[in-house]
Design a protein around this motif. Structure first.
Motif, short mmCIF file in Angstrom:
data_model
loop_
_atom_site.label_atom_id
_atom_site.label_comp_id
_atom_site.label_asym_id
_atom_site.label_seq_id
_atom_site.Cartn_x
_atom_site.Cartn_y
_atom_site.Cartn_z
N LEU A 127 2.74 1.69 -3.52
CA LEU A 127 1.81 2.25 -4.46
C LEU A 127 1.60 3.85 -4.44
N ILE A 128 1.26 4.43 -3.03
CA ILE A 128 1.14 5.55 -2.78
C ILE A 128 2.64 6.44 -2.95
N GLU B 267 0.96 -1.25 0.06
CA GLU B 267 0.13 0.25 0.11
C GLU B 267 0.68 1.28 -0.13
N SER C 61 3.48 6.63 -6.74
CA SER C 61 2.57 7.65 -7.54
C SER C 61 2.68 8.92 -7.29
N LEU D 13 4.28 6.15 -13.16
CA LEU D 13 2.96 5.51 -13.73
C LEU D 13 2.91 3.98 -13.20
N ILE D 14 1.76 3.69 -12.58
CA ILE D 14 1.48 2.18 -12.46
C ILE D 14 0.96 1.46 -13.56
N LYS D 15 1.98 0.81 -14.16
CA LYS D 15 1.70 0.14 -15.52
C LYS D 15 0.77 -1.35 -15.54
N ASP D 16 1.35 -1.89 -14.25
CA ASP D 16 0.56 -3.40 -13.96
C ASP D 16 0.43 -3.52 -12.46
N VAL D 17 -0.67 -3.87 -12.18
CA VAL D 17 -0.91 -4.55 -10.50
C VAL D 17 -1.50 -5.73 -10.51
N SER D 18 -1.00 -6.83 -9.62
CA SER D 18 -1.75 -8.00 -9.32
C SER D 18 -1.73 -7.93 -7.65
N LEU D 19 -3.16 -8.12 -7.26
CA LEU D 19 -3.11 -8.19 -5.86
C LEU D 19 -3.23 -9.80 -5.30
N ASP D 20 -2.99 -10.40 -6.44
CA ASP D 20 -3.07 -12.31 -5.83
C ASP D 20 -2.33 -12.74 -7.05
N VAL E 215 -2.85 -16.38 -8.47
CA VAL E 215 -4.25 -16.79 -9.00
C VAL E 215 -4.32 -17.01 -10.70
N ASN E 216 -3.48 -16.04 -11.41
CA ASN E 216 -3.30 -16.19 -12.78
C ASN E 216 -1.70 -16.00 -12.85
#
Lengths: 213, 213
Positions: free
Chosen positions: A164-165, A161, A168, A173-180, A183-184
């Motif tokens: 990210l802040i 967290e 930013s 630039l936030i180009k890609d995010v995965s929160l799990d 899973v994929n």
């Protein structure tokens, strides 16, 4: 990471200057000469036992990798990993402090920074030590090519967290995010030792790709 | 949300013009007159059954709130909620499509946008319908004051990941992020109906505050 005293570590490290570079200051601005090619250079700050950086080096022979780790007792495992992997010619280790990167790299020396399972430094008074603190982002930008990316993975929600802040606020630039992440799971994901441990427990792994603009 | 046919809904809605505004086009640029004050105006796009917007209106009497919801059978529950809460003078509902916001609001009419548990529209070909798609961010910016914020909560990981990337790509600043809101529940958090349901199951609630800059 729990540090064990390994009295033999220093000698073992010193006996492998072809992997753990003994004089990195001398290579500032000249990393092409060390690798004997002009391939992109990706570094991992806080490389731990080296599973990630060794795996990346094996997976991507046309990218040069440097794993940076301060502690003898930890980097010695990364060295063992590198040797076990056949000492990939595109892999080096640096036994230095991440806060001193500017001693070893100059602007445009580095093409990408990886941060994996960095110390969360949860106390607010230690925020400056977090590897995604503004001070570190400035440091990375000062050695990276323009528009380079930081790729960051962690199991620590608070650090993610914060990161990210912080990224930013820095204008990244936030180009890609995965929160799990698992899973994929991306096919080319190389797991760190921590990642294996935490994901085995079912904890989510967070990941972000952020770009300097 | 599952829509139930409620034949009595239209009549009930029409009988409460003091809450569900019958002629919102006429108020464009003149919302101060409707509320009879110049307090900030916060809107929730996709207000559902209205627990959030009613709770916010009760909690913050010096902010005006408008909940926007397209479906008769859903907004009727928000209307019931508002009446049960004593018809707060700073609360209105609009039975319109969120994509048509520019018909009812002009630049500087709105001070903040709330999005809560928006439809994830998981198929890529439906991405434009996601309420954090670039097209919607443009729409919000066109009715908001400068440097306004969007506050967004969801249990949907994919939509949240998409939204962080979309907001960042739009140039918005990620001001605050929570990846498990209920671990350190903010004292003033007003839960939506979905939020109660999903958090009771132990699912993490994601939240972001992002600012136009």
């Amino acid at each position: 990471m729990r540090l064990r005293h390994k009295p033999w570590a220093e000698e073992f490290i010193n006996s492998h200057p072809e992997i753990v570079i003994p004089n990195p200051e001398a290579l500032k601005g000249n990393w092409d000469k060390e690798f004997k090619n002009d391939h992109p250079l990706h570094i991992e700050v806080g490389t731990g036992k080296g599973q990630f950086i060794t795996g990346m080096a094996k997976q991507n022979p046309h990218i040069n990798y440097i794993g940076i780790e301060l502690y003898d007792s930890v980097i010695v495992s990364a060295l063992e990993n590198a040797i076990a992997a056949g000492s990939p010619p595109n892999l080096r280790l640096l036994k230095v402090n991440g806060a001193d990167l500017a001693k070893y790299f100059e602007k445009n020396d580095v093409d990408r920074v990886y941060l994996n399972f960095s110390d969360p430094w949860p106390k607010i008074r230690h925020a400056k030590r977090r590897l995604t603190h503004e001070g570190f982002l400035e440091l990375y930008e000062s050695i990276l090519v323009d528009n380079a990316e930081i790729h960051f993975k962690t199991d620590n929600r608070g650090l993610f967290e914060y990161s990210l802040i912080s990224m930013s606020a820095y204008g990244m630039l936030i180009k890609d995010v995965s929160l799990d992440l698992h899973v994929n799971m991306p096919e080319d994901n190389i797991m760190t030792e921590y990642e294996e441990k935490f994901s085995a427990k079912g904890q989510p792994i967070y990941r972000v790709e952020a770009k300097f603009v």
